[in-house]
Structure formats: structure tokens, C-alpha cells
Design an enzyme around this catalytic site. Structure first.
Site: not given
Ligand code: NAI
Length: 396
Positions: A146-147, A166, A224, A254, A277-278, A280
Site C-alpha cells: 500500500h505505502i 517485493d 517501516a 522506541e 515514529h510520526i 502516519g
Molecule cells: P503492505 O502489507 O501493504 O505492504 C508490504 C509489502 O512488503 C507487501 O507488498 C509485501 O509483499 C512486501 N514484503 C513483505 N516481506 C518482504 C520482503 N522480505 N522483501 C520484500 N518485500 C516484502 O504494508 P504497508 O501498509 O505498505 O506498510 C508497510 C510498512 O510501513 C509496515 O511495516 C508498516 O508497519 C509500516 N508503517 C509505518 C508507519 C509509520 O508511522 N512510520 C505508519 C504505517 C505503516
């Protein structure tokens, strides 16, 4: 509604007939017990613990709205055992993280934080050395979910060339191109940005070996999870200049609360942009979370839909036709329940117009739409089946 959930949730819930009681902070102990005792639904964020003993004491609670991303503050299995649906908002802050990531790429290539730091210290250094446009630079996205895919679109609109890696097969958006391995991406990108989840495979995904595979002077962004990057190795690579700059929002350890002190080897690295950690955390994301979770709660309460529930079998239901009654029945997943329900209804001469069922190994959720009837003994008999966890009806 606990923990100052954004007010955008209120009109959605009140229009569905709910009276809202708000508490500013999280609750625990007696205060939590009293709040739960009068609640049909509860809205929480990350700081209210709903453990199994608490949930067992309040079996009437129909649903829990986690107005945040994570749900580990709730004992999901205990809620499931009560037939209590739990909802969250996994993607409402996607755009916020994506925007911050692209902003950081620009800041890193222009060395804006370093220049700003120098000027705050009274040093005027008007030089173009080592400052670059992002246009034409290659952004390597690790994790194209998604991100990652949103970052891809925004970065291309700034003229960046996007490559990604990915583990799952992903449709490249715009002109983005996938790469077959992390190492290939690391060798080609001017800036690497990480958007993978926290899994055993992603723990320590970027360590000394991977940093050494990056182009000399390339940038690293981690918005991430803190476990993905070895911060000691990154600090060393930043100090030597091998990595040109970094933007880090998440850390292996953290602080628990706002105002707590923070130490990391990266604190001594002037070329690192550090944020608490901001990624989002925007008002827009909070509002969007409030709307999304409130709508899921209302859909569940008014129509029985459990679509995107994190603990109950997921069923997306159409709106009930006028004059119909919908029987919403959560039961232990054992043989014979549907047969008994069908027999009870057939014996009473009630025809089933529509039936929906989803199960997981422990729990089943069956929904029967029938012509409205007034036989309370029949509903009592359905509810009294030994496998029943919870039953309620809604009228169309
Ligand atoms: P998502 O689940 O939509 O996308 C994650 C992608 O990573 C998927 O396409 C998956 O196939 C891929 N993936 C998984 N393992 C992998 C690997 N070993 N090598 C390569 N690709 C791999 O998740 P989303 O929503 O995009 O979030 C991504 C990250 O962002 C998460 O860790 C989430 O916790 C973090 N996050 C951080 C925030 C912040 O405040 N900094 C806020 C929201 C999310």
C-alpha cells in the site's frame, strides 16, 4: 469512545442511533469496567488494553473499534470466543507515510536539514556542492504494498525513476520497474526506501552487508519498522560517508510515551533525519481512521457485515429488504448447527430467503434473511442451541 478519537466518528455513530460517551484518555481497572458495563460498542486506540478476563466479564459487548492500525492491545481470540467483532483501520495513514517519504527524499538530496542546522548555529554556507534535484534520480522501493506503491506514484510525478523489489508479484504502477532481488535494487538505486512489514524475514534486512552493496553516497529511508535496519551498521556507514544520508522514523527500541528521552547511535549522525515514529501521524489520517472504523462498526451493527473484521469470519452483506428479518448467528464451528437452524425454521413454516456463511476452524458466522415473524420462542430456540456463541436480529 476512549483516547480522544477524532470527532469525525461521532455523526456516523449518532446517525445510526448510538449515544456516545467520550473519555479523553485510556481507561483501566474500575473505570474501564464501568465504561464497558454500559457499552454496546467500544472505541479505543493503542493504549487501552482489552484482555481476556475483561472481555469475559462483558459478554454483551458487540464490537470493538480500534481507531488505529494495530490490534495487539485486544485479546482477539477472547473477543472471538464472545462473538465480539474487532475492527481497525490498517491503511488510513498510507498517504501520510508516502508523502513524508517523498519529502524526505527531497530533503536528503538537497541536504536541507544539514543546511538548516548550520544556519540555526549561525553559519551561512551558500553552496551547491552535494545538493541535487530528485528529478532523474533512481528511487528503489523495497516492499511495493500500500505505502510503497503510493510512494512510487508520487516519486514519478517528481520525475524520479522508480524501481522496486517485493517478494510477491506486484503490478508496477506508471513506469516503475520491478527488480528480481534486493541486491540488484541496492546496486542501482540513488535512494532506497523501505516499506516492508515486520516479519522474521525482514528483521535485520539492511545490515552492514547490504549497506556495502548500495551505491556510494546513496540515501536510505526507513519509515517501516525499526527491526528492519541495523542502526549500528547504518551509523557507521553514515559517519564514513559510504551512505550519503538517511531518514529514519522507526527504531529497534522506541520510548513508550511522549516526552520520554531517546538515544540511538544515529543521534550522532548529522546526515540523518530522525523523526519519532510520526510517518502516519497526521490530522488527515486520524480523521480518515475515525470515519473508516465508525463506518465498519455501523455496518456491523445495522446489517451484520463483518467485512475486514480482524477476528471473526468475514461476511459482506447486502442491505436487508423491507419486511425482512435478519438472524445473525455466531456459533462454535461444530457439525449440525445449520441443519438444526433450518429444521427449527422449517417446522415453524418460515422460508429462508437468503443465507450467508463464513467459518474459520473455531467459529462460524451464519446469517439468515427471512420474512419478518413475531415468534419469540422460535428465536429463543435458535439462541439456545448448545453451539451458539451469540445471536441477534436486525429488521429491514
Ligand atoms: P503492505 O502489507 O501493504 O505492504 C508490504 C509489502 O512488503 C507487501 O507488498 C509485501 O509483499 C512486501 N514484503 C513483505 N516481506 C518482504 C520482503 N522480505 N522483501 C520484500 N518485500 C516484502 O504494508 P504497508 O501498509 O505498505 O506498510 C508497510 C510498512 O510501513 C509496515 O511495516 C508498516 O508497519 C509500516 N508503517 C509505518 C508507519 C509509520 O508511522 N512510520 C505508519 C504505517 C505503516
Amino acid at each position: 469512545m476512549l483516547e480522544s478519537i477524532h470527532g469525525a466518528a461521532d455523526p456516523i455513530l449518532t446517525q445510526a442511533g448510538f449515544k456516545i460517551v467520550r473519555h479523553k484518555g485510556s481507561l483501566e481497572g474500575e473505570a474501564l469496567e464501568s465504561a464497558l458495563a454500559v457499552a454496546t460498542l467500544i472505541g479505543i486506540r493503542s493504549k487501552t488494553d482489552l484482555r481476556s478476563e475483561t472481555l469475559r466479564r462483558h459478554p454483551h459487548l458487540a464490537a470493538i473499534g480500534c481507531f488505529c492500525i494495530g490490534t495487539n492491545q485486544v485479546d482477539l481470540a477472547a473477543a472471538e470466543a464472545n462473538g465480539c467483532a474487532v475492527f481497525n483501520s490498517p491503511f488510513s495513514n498510507t498517504r501520510s507515510v508516502a508523502e513524508m517519504t517523498v519529502a524526505e527524499a527531497v530533503c536528503l538530496f538537497r541536504r536541507l536539514f544539514e543546511k538548516s542546522g548550520q544556519l540555526h548555529g549561525g553559519r551561512w554556507d551558500k553552496s551547491a556542492a552535494n545538493s541535487h534535484e530528485v528529478r532523474g534520480r533512481t528511487l528503489g522501493i523495497v516492499g511495493y504494498g500500500h505505502i510503497g506503491s503510493q510512494v512510487s506514484v508520487l516519486a514519478e510525478s517528481l520525475g524520479m525513476r522508480v524501481i522496486f523489489f517485493d517478494i510477491a508479484r506486484k503490478l508496477p504502477l506508471g513506469n516503475a520497474q520491478s527488480r528480481p532481488s534486493l541486491d540488484t535494487l541496492l546496486a542501482e538505486a540513488d535512494c532506497v526506501t523501505l516499506h516492508v512489514p515486520e516479519t522474521p524475514q525482514t528483521a535485520g534486512m539492511i545490515g552492514a552487508r547490504e549497506l556495502a552493496k548500495m551505491k556510494p553516497g546513496a540515501m536510505l529511508i526507513n519509515n517501516a519498522r525499526g527491526s528492519v535496519v541495523d542502526v549500528d551498521a547504518l551509523a557507521a556507514a553514515l559517519k564514513s560517508g559510504r551512505v550519503g544520508g538517511a531518514a529514519i522514523d522507526v527504531f529497534p527500541s522506541e520510548p513508550a510515551s511522549a516526552g520520554d528521552s531517546f538515544r540511538s547511535p544515529l543521534c550522532d549522525c548529522p546526515t540523518a533525519i530522525l523523526t519519532p515514529h510520526i510517518g502516519g501521524s497526521t490530522e488527515e489520517a486520524q480523521e480518515s481512521i475515525a470515519v473508516e472504523v465508525a463506518e465498519k462498526l455501523v455496518e456491523f451493527w445495522s446489517h451484520g457485515s463483518t467485512e475486514s473484521s480482524v477476528n471473526l469470519p468475514q461476511v459482506d452483506l447486502p442491505i436487508l429488504r423491507e419486511g425482512q428479518l435478519r438472524i445473525l448467528h455466531v456459533h462454535r464451528n461444530v457439525p449440525g448447527v445449520l441443519g438444526t437452524m433450518h429444521t427449527l425454521l422449517a417446522k415453524a413454516g418460515i422460508n429462508i430467503n437468503a443465507e450467508y456463511l463464513q467459518s474459520n476452524p473455531r467459529t462460524s458466522y451464519v446469517i439468515l434473511d427471512v420474512e419478518r415473524f413475531d415468534d419469540h420462542r422460535l428465536l429463543d430456540a435458535v439462541a439456545a442451541m448448545p453451539a451458539t456463541i451469540r445471536m441477534r436480529t436486525v429488521a429491514g
